[in-house]
Design a protein around this motif. Structure first.
Motif, PDB file in Angstrom:
ATOM      1  N   MET A  84     -20.047  19.401  -5.603  1.00 21.53           N
ATOM      2  CA  MET A  84     -20.936  18.180  -6.918  1.00 21.53           C
ATOM      3  C   MET A  84     -22.038  17.951  -7.549  1.00 21.53           C
ATOM      4  O   MET A  84     -22.048  17.567  -8.334  1.00 21.53           O
ATOM      5  N   LYS A  85     -22.375  19.894  -7.598  1.00 23.80           N
ATOM      6  CA  LYS A  85     -23.873  19.936  -8.434  1.00 23.80           C
ATOM      7  C   LYS A  85     -22.647  19.988 -10.150  1.00 23.80           C
ATOM      8  O   LYS A  85     -23.354  19.547 -11.315  1.00 23.80           O
ATOM      9  N   ALA A  86     -21.432  20.519 -10.048  1.00 21.02           N
ATOM     10  CA  ALA A  86     -20.535  20.590 -11.880  1.00 21.02           C
ATOM     11  C   ALA A  86     -20.348  19.272 -11.977  1.00 21.02           C
ATOM     12  O   ALA A  86     -20.864  18.646 -12.396  1.00 21.02           O
ATOM     13  N   GLU A  87     -20.284  18.032 -11.040  1.00 23.51           N
ATOM     14  CA  GLU A  87     -19.630  17.093 -11.480  1.00 23.51           C
ATOM     15  C   GLU A  87     -20.868  16.042 -11.949  1.00 23.51           C
ATOM     16  O   GLU A  87     -20.587  16.009 -12.444  1.00 23.51           O
ATOM     17  N   GLN A  88     -21.713  16.373 -11.387  1.00 24.54           N
ATOM     18  CA  GLN A  88     -22.877  15.332 -11.755  1.00 24.54           C
ATOM     19  C   GLN A  88     -23.868  16.623 -13.054  1.00 24.54           C
ATOM     20  O   GLN A  88     -25.015  15.510 -12.547  1.00 24.54           O
ATOM     21  N   ASP A  89     -23.234  17.276 -13.105  1.00 20.75           N
ATOM     22  CA  ASP A  89     -23.905  17.984 -14.024  1.00 20.75           C
ATOM     23  C   ASP A  89     -25.561  18.753 -13.974  1.00 20.75           C
ATOM     24  O   ASP A  89     -26.397  18.341 -14.691  1.00 20.75           O
ATOM     25  N   TYR A  90     -25.383  18.827 -12.492  1.00 20.69           N
ATOM     26  CA  TYR A  90     -27.452  19.108 -12.034  1.00 20.69           C
ATOM     27  C   TYR A  90     -27.491  19.768 -12.327  1.00 20.69           C
ATOM     28  O   TYR A  90     -27.187  21.611 -12.458  1.00 20.69           O
ATOM     29  N   HIS A  91     -28.959  20.210 -12.307  1.00 19.52           N
ATOM     30  CA  HIS A  91     -29.582  21.776 -12.992  1.00 19.52           C
ATOM     31  C   HIS A  91     -31.117  20.696 -12.869  1.00 19.52           C
ATOM     32  O   HIS A  91     -32.129  20.360 -13.034  1.00 19.52           O
ATOM     33  N   PRO A  92     -31.426  22.136 -11.388  1.00 15.00           N
ATOM     34  CA  PRO A  92     -32.715  21.582 -10.595  1.00 15.00           C
ATOM     35  C   PRO A  92     -33.603  21.621 -12.324  1.00 15.00           C
ATOM     36  O   PRO A  92     -34.046  22.843 -12.679  1.00 15.00           O
ATOM     37  N   ILE A  93     -34.750  21.860 -12.326  1.00 19.70           N
ATOM     38  CA  ILE A  93     -36.010  21.643 -12.962  1.00 19.70           C
ATOM     39  C   ILE A  93     -37.109  22.982 -11.779  1.00 19.70           C
ATOM     40  O   ILE A  93     -36.867  22.968 -10.821  1.00 19.70           O
ATOM     41  N   ILE A  94     -37.587  23.903 -12.736  1.00 16.51           N
ATOM     42  CA  ILE A  94     -38.709  24.879 -12.093  1.00 16.51           C
ATOM     43  C   ILE A  94     -39.977  24.421 -11.893  1.00 16.51           C
ATOM     44  O   ILE A  94     -40.351  23.526 -12.468  1.00 16.51           O
TER      45      ILE A  94
END
Length: 119
Positions: A84-94
């Motif tokens: 799911m993270k890959a599909e949504q191009d998710y990158h958490p904020i630091i």
């Protein structure tokens, strides 16, 4: 739950019968959506979506459905969080980056005033 053995016509599959019984019991408020979904061997969201589609024929039941059900979509059974993270191009904020950006904005208005601007 109790188990029941039935002889059913050849043209019907066991899964269809399970869904029909689950729908009937749920519609008549005998069992919960969770119990009905388990009986039908479906995800709860999928069961509710199918139930909503059949309720469109029954206006009384459709009126009693919560408004949020319009957004219920079937859930894929086999998807990982990483997929799911890959599909949504998710990158958490630091955390440090977030607070630095928040400080750089330099908002001086009180929270109430900011919330009032949303109207």
């Amino acid at each position: 739950m109790k188990e029941l053995t039935l002889k059913i016509p050849d043209q019907l599959e066991g899964r269809q019968i399970k869904e029909m019984i689950a729908h009937f019991l749920f519609k008549n408020h005998t069992i919960s959506a969770q119990e009905a979904a388990e009986m039908a061997e479906l995800e709860v969201s999928t069961f509710l979506l199918k139930n909503r589609q059949s309720k469109e024929e029954d206006n009384q039941s459709l009126e009693s459905m919560p408004a949020y059900m319009a957004s219920v979509k079937p859930v894929r059974k086999h998807v990982t969080l990483e997929e799911m993270k890959a599909e949504q191009d998710y990158h958490p904020i630091i955390k440090a980056d977030f607070f630095a950006k928040a400080k750089a904005i330099n908002i001086e208005e009180p929270l109430e005033e900011l919330l009032g601007m949303l109207d």
